[in-house]
Design a protein around this motif. Structure first.
Motif, PDB file in Angstrom:
ATOM      1  N   ASN A   1       3.037   4.337  -1.375  1.00 41.66           N
ATOM      2  CA  ASN A   1       2.762   5.202  -2.518  1.00 41.66           C
ATOM      3  C   ASN A   1       3.935   5.192  -3.485  1.00 41.66           C
ATOM      4  O   ASN A   1       5.005   5.706  -3.168  1.00 41.66           O
TER       5      ASN A   1
ATOM      6  N   GLU B   1      -1.872   4.907  -6.135  1.00 44.87           N
ATOM      7  CA  GLU B   1      -1.763   4.316  -4.806  1.00 44.87           C
ATOM      8  C   GLU B   1      -3.076   3.619  -4.474  1.00 44.87           C
ATOM      9  O   GLU B   1      -4.157   4.182  -4.673  1.00 44.87           O
TER      10      GLU B   1
ATOM     11  N   THR C   1       0.817  -1.208   0.000  1.00 38.30           N
ATOM     12  CA  THR C   1       0.000   0.000   0.000  1.00 38.30           C
ATOM     13  C   THR C   1       0.848   1.254   0.000  1.00 38.30           C
ATOM     14  O   THR C   1       0.329   2.355   0.078  1.00 38.30           O
TER      15      THR C   1
END
Length: 690
Positions: free
Chosen positions: A16, A454, A14
Motif C-alpha cells: 500500500n 492500492e 501489492t
C-alpha cells in the motif's frame, strides 16, 4: 492475492503506497513546476496569438494556434489536478456492516465469471456475493447455485422497457438486495480477499459515498502494446482529483454506500419529474398564446376559456413554488381543464381531432406516449421530448385543440414513469458508461468520494486491437454524452474545483481535433513551403522549448517513476477514435441517432489475421508524413525550401512517426499467451546457444 501476478513484473507491488509518509518537499516541487509551466506556457501562447500568426496562411495558422491553445489548457488542467495530491491511510474497517458484492456480466465466458465469483465469495469481511447475469443464462444460474452464490437477472418489469446496459443491470439488483454497502466488480476483476478490510474504514466518515481502487491488468506485457495500463490515471491523477474531493467512480473495483445511491435515485426522480412539468408548462403557455391569436370577433366565450386555462397554468406554477405535491397539483389542473373543455361546442371537438391528426407522427392517443418520457436518444429521463414540444409550440391551433393539447401535455408528465421498468434509477442512465455521471451527481448532492491507491483486484485487459478500440470508443462516447447532457459547468452543488476536475476529463477527448492539426502543419510545410508562423526565429525557440521541457519535467516528477510514454502515444495515435466518439455522441444526444453499445470482449478475438483495416486513418497519416518528408528533402536540395524550416518540420515528422509506431505494434500484438510463448522460445534459444 487471488491471482498471482506475471513474472515480467507488469503489475507491480501489492504493498500500500498510502503507508508511505507524504513528502511536503515533493508537493512544493510539484507546485513550483506547475507555476513555471503555467508562466512559460502563457508567455508562449500570448506571443503566438499577438505576434507570430502568418495571416497569409490563416487557414492553417489559426487552427494551429487553436490546437496549441487547447494543449496549453490541457496542461494547465493537469497542473491544477496534481496541485493537491492526496495520500490516504484507510481507518480500520468497522465490524457489523452488511455488504453485497455485485459481479456484473452479460456474455462473458462462464469460467471467467465463476473465477471472479469464487474469489469474491472468499473476500474475508462478511458479505453476500451476487452474480448479476444480464444475459439470463441458465448455465450461469446453475453454476452460481452450485457454488452457493446469489444469482440475479432482470425482473419481468424490464420486458419491452429500456435496458440501460450495465446501469440497468445494477439498478435492477439494487432493488433486489439490501446491503448497506455495495462492491461493484466487472466479470474479469478478481478481488483480493482483503478488499473490504482495506476500504470499509473510509465509510466511518458518514459523508463518504464511494471509494475507488485502481484497475490493474495481469495479462499485459511490460511493453503494454495496447496501452491498457493507466498508471498515471490510477495514481497521480486520481490522487489529485481526490485532493479536490473529486475522485472518480470508474465502473469497477469500487465500494459504494447504498444510502447515497438511493438518495441520488429519489432526488433525480423528483428533479426529472419537475423538469418535465416545467417544460410542459412552458410549451402550454405558447400553445394557448398562439390559439388566442387565431380568434376573430364573436369568440368571447372561447377567449374566456383560454384565459381561464392560462390563469390555471399560472396557479400551477405558484403552487409548485410553494412546495405542493406534483401529483395533487396536476390532477386538480387536469380536472379544471376537462371542465373547460366540456363547456365548449362539439363542433370544435371535431375540429380538434382533424387538426391534431394532421401533425406528423402525433395523434391524440400517440401524444400521451410520445410525451411521457424523453426521446430514445435520452433514455430513462422523465422529461418531455424537446422535438415534440417544438412542434406543438409552433403549430397553429384551434382553441379547443389548444386546450386539449395542454391537457395531454400535463398528463404526459407521468409520476409513475410508466415508460421505465422502475421509477427510481440510482445509477445514471444518460450515458453508455454509468460511472462518471453517477459520481458527478453524488458530488453535486454533497457526498464525498475517496481514491484508495492500492491494487486490490487483478483484471483482464483487451487481448487484441479491435477489442481495445471498442473499449476506448465506449469510454469516450460515454464521457462525451455526459458532457452534452449534464455539463459540469451547469450542475448546481459542484464546487469550482470539482467542475474543473470533471471538465478536465471531458476536455481530454477533444484532443483528436488538435491531433489532426498537428499532423497537417508539418505536411503542408514540407509539401508546399507554407509556414503557419511568420518565421521560425530564435524568439520562437526561446519561448517554446523551455515550456515543452518543463511540461515534460512535470510528468516525470508527478509520475515518480511511472511510465507515461505509452499513454502519451495513444492520446495522439487514437485521434480517429476520439473524433468519432464526439460526432457519434453528438448525433445520439441531439439528433436521436442510435449509439451502438458493445461489451468489451475479455478473450482474444483475433489470432493470425492482422487487422490493418482498423487503423486506416493512422496509416494514411503515416504515409503522408513519409511522403511529405521525401518531398521536403527534394525541395531543399533544389533550393526551394529553407534549411531551418525544413529541418524543424522533419524533426516534427519524426516525432509524429515515433508516436504512431505504437499502432504498428498494436496490430502485430497477438495476445498475452502468444507473448509469453515468444518469450519462452527466445529464452530457450538463448539457453541452447550457450
Amino acid at each position: 492475492m487471488a491471482t498471482t501476478p506475471p513474472a515480467d513484473g507488469s503489475v507491480g507491488s501489492t504493498r500500500n503506497p498510502e503507508s508511505e509518509p507524504s513528502s511536503s518537499g515533493r508537493t512544493l516541487l510539484i507546485r513550483a513546476i506547475v507555476l513555471v509551466t503555467a508562466v512559460l506556457g502563457l508567455n508562449y501562447i500570448v506571443w503566438r496569438w499577438l505576434y507570430s500568426i502568418n495571416w497569409d496562411a490563416w487557414w492553417i495558422a489559426i487552427p494551429l494556434v487553436l490546437a496549441e491553445t487547447y494543449s496549453l489548457i490541457d496542461s494547465l488542467l493537469f497542473g491544477f489536478t496534481v496541485w493537491k495530491l492526496k495520500k490516504r491511510r484507510a481507518p480500520e474497517a468497522p465490524a457489523g456492516l452488511t455488504v453485497d458484492v455485485f459481479i456484473t456480466t452479460y456474455n462473458e465466458p462462464l469460467d471467467l465469471v465463476l473465477t471472479t465469483a469464487r474469489a469474491a465469495k472468499n473476500i474475508r469481511y462478511p458479505h453476500k456475493t451476487w452474480i448479476l447475469d444480464d444475459g439470463n443464462r441458465a448455465e450461469v444460474r446453475a453454476a452460481a447455485e452450485a457454488e452457493g452464490i446469489g444469482w440475479i437477472t432482470r425482473s419481468a418489469d424490464w420486458k419491452d422497457m429500456p435496458r440501460h446496459a450495465k446501469a440497468g443491470n445494477l439498478n435492477n439488483a439494487l432493488m433486489s438486495t439490501d446491503g448497506e454497502f455495495l462492491v461493484i466488480l466487472d466479470a474479469d476483476q478478481i478481488p483480493d480477499p482483503l478488499l473490504l478490510d482495506k476500504t470499509l474504514g473510509y465509510f466511518t466518515n458518514e459523508k463518504m459515498a464511494l471509494v475507488q481502487t485502481p484497475q490493474v491488468f495481469i495479462n499485459v506485457p511490460e511493453s503494454d502494446p495496447l496501452g491498457s495500463q493507466a498508471p498515471l490515471f490510477y495514481g497521480p491523477i486520481q490522487q489529485g482529483k481526490d485532493g479536490w474531493n473529486a475522485a472518480f467512480f470508474c465502473g469497477s473495483n469500487a465500494i459504494i454506500r447504498r444510502e447515497a445511491l438511493m438518495q441520488l435515485g429519489v432526488t433525480r426522480y423528483v428533479t426529472e419529474i419537475e423538469l418535465a412539468l416545467h417544460k410542459a408548462l412552458k410549451t402550454s403557455d405558447k400553445v394557448i398564446a398562439k390559439a388566442k391569436k387565431t380568434l376573430g370577433p364573436g369568440n368571447e366565450r372561447v377567449s374566456e376559456a383560454l384565459d381561464l386555462v392560462a390563469k390555471d397554468l399560472r396557479r400551477v406554477r405558484r403552487r409548485l413554488r410553494n412546495g405542493d405535491g406534483i401529483s395533487e397539483v396536476t390532477y386538480e389542473f387536469q380536472q379544471r381543464v376537462a371542465a373547460v373543455t366540456r363547456s365548449l361546442v362539439a363542433a370544435d371537438i371535431a375540429a380538434f381531432h382533424e387538426d391534431l391528426a394532421s401533425l406528423a407522427d402525433l395523434d391524440i392517443e400517440g401524444l400521451d406516449a410520445g410525451l411521457q418520457d424523453a426521446s430514445a436518444s435520452t433514455p430513462g429521463l422523465a422529461v418531455v421530448d424537446d422535438n415534440a414540444l417544438d412542434q406543438l409550440a409552433q403549430r397553429s391551433w384551434s382553441p379547443l385543440a389548444a386546450i386539449d393539447a395542454v391537457r395531454v401535455l400535463i398528463e404526459s408528465v407521468n409520476a409513475d414513469r410508466s415508460g421505465e421498468a422502475q421509477a427510481v434509477m440510482p445509477m445514471a442512465t444518460i450515458s453508455v458508461t454509468e460511472d462518471m455521471a453517477t459520481c458527478m451527481r453524488l458530488h453535486a448532492l454533497g457526498w464525498e468520494t475517496a481514491y484508495h491507491h492500492e491494487k486490490l483486484a487483478d483484471g483482464l485487459a483487451p487481448e487484441d486491437l479491435n477489442s481495445m478500440l471498442t473499449q476506448r470508443l465506449r469510454w469516450a462516447q460515454g464521457t462525451i454524452q455526459v458532457m452534452f447532457r449534464e455539463n459540469p459547468w451547469a450542475q448546481k452543488g459542484l464546487t469550482l474545483a470539482q467542475k474543473l476536475m470533471y471538465w478536465a476529463t471531458m476536455w481530454s477527448y477533444l484532443s483528436g481535433f488538435a491531433a489532426v492539426v498537428y499532423l497537417a502543419a508539418p505536411i503542408i510545410y514540407l509539401l508546399f513551403g507554407i509556414l503557419p508562423v511568420n518565421s521560425i526565429s530564435t524568439e520562437f525557440f526561446v519561448r517554446l522549448i523551455p515550456f515543452l521541457l518543463v511540461n515534460q519535467l512535470l510528468f516525470v516528477v508527478v509520475g515518480k517513476g511511472v511510465k507515461t510514454w505509452r499513454g502519451q502515444q495513444y492520446s495522439l495515435a487514437l485521434f480517429p477514435v476520439w473524433i468519432r466518439s464526439i460526432t457519434s455522441a453528438f448525433g445520439n444526444v441531439y439528433l436521436g441517432r442510435s449509439l451502438d453499445f458493445a461489451v468489451t470482449p475479455k478473450t482474444l478475438q483475433q489470432d493470425k489475421q492482422l487487422r490493418w483495416d482498423l487503423v486506416k486513418p493512422q496509416l494514411w497519416a503515416m504515409g503522408l508524413l513519409v511522403v511529405a518528408t521525401i518531398v521536403g528533402i527534394i525541395r531543399l536540395a533544389m533550393g526551394e525550401a529553407d534549411l531551418l524550416g525544413t529541418s524543424v518540420n522533419i524533426v516534427w515528422v519524426i516525432f509524429d512517426l515515433v508516436i504512431f509506431s505504437v499502432i504498428i505494434e498494436a496490430v502485430r500484438y497477438r495476445g498475452y499467451e502468444h507473448y509469453q510463448a515468444d518469450i519462452a522460445k527466445a529464452k530457450a534459444r538463448q539457453d541452447a546457444s550457450r
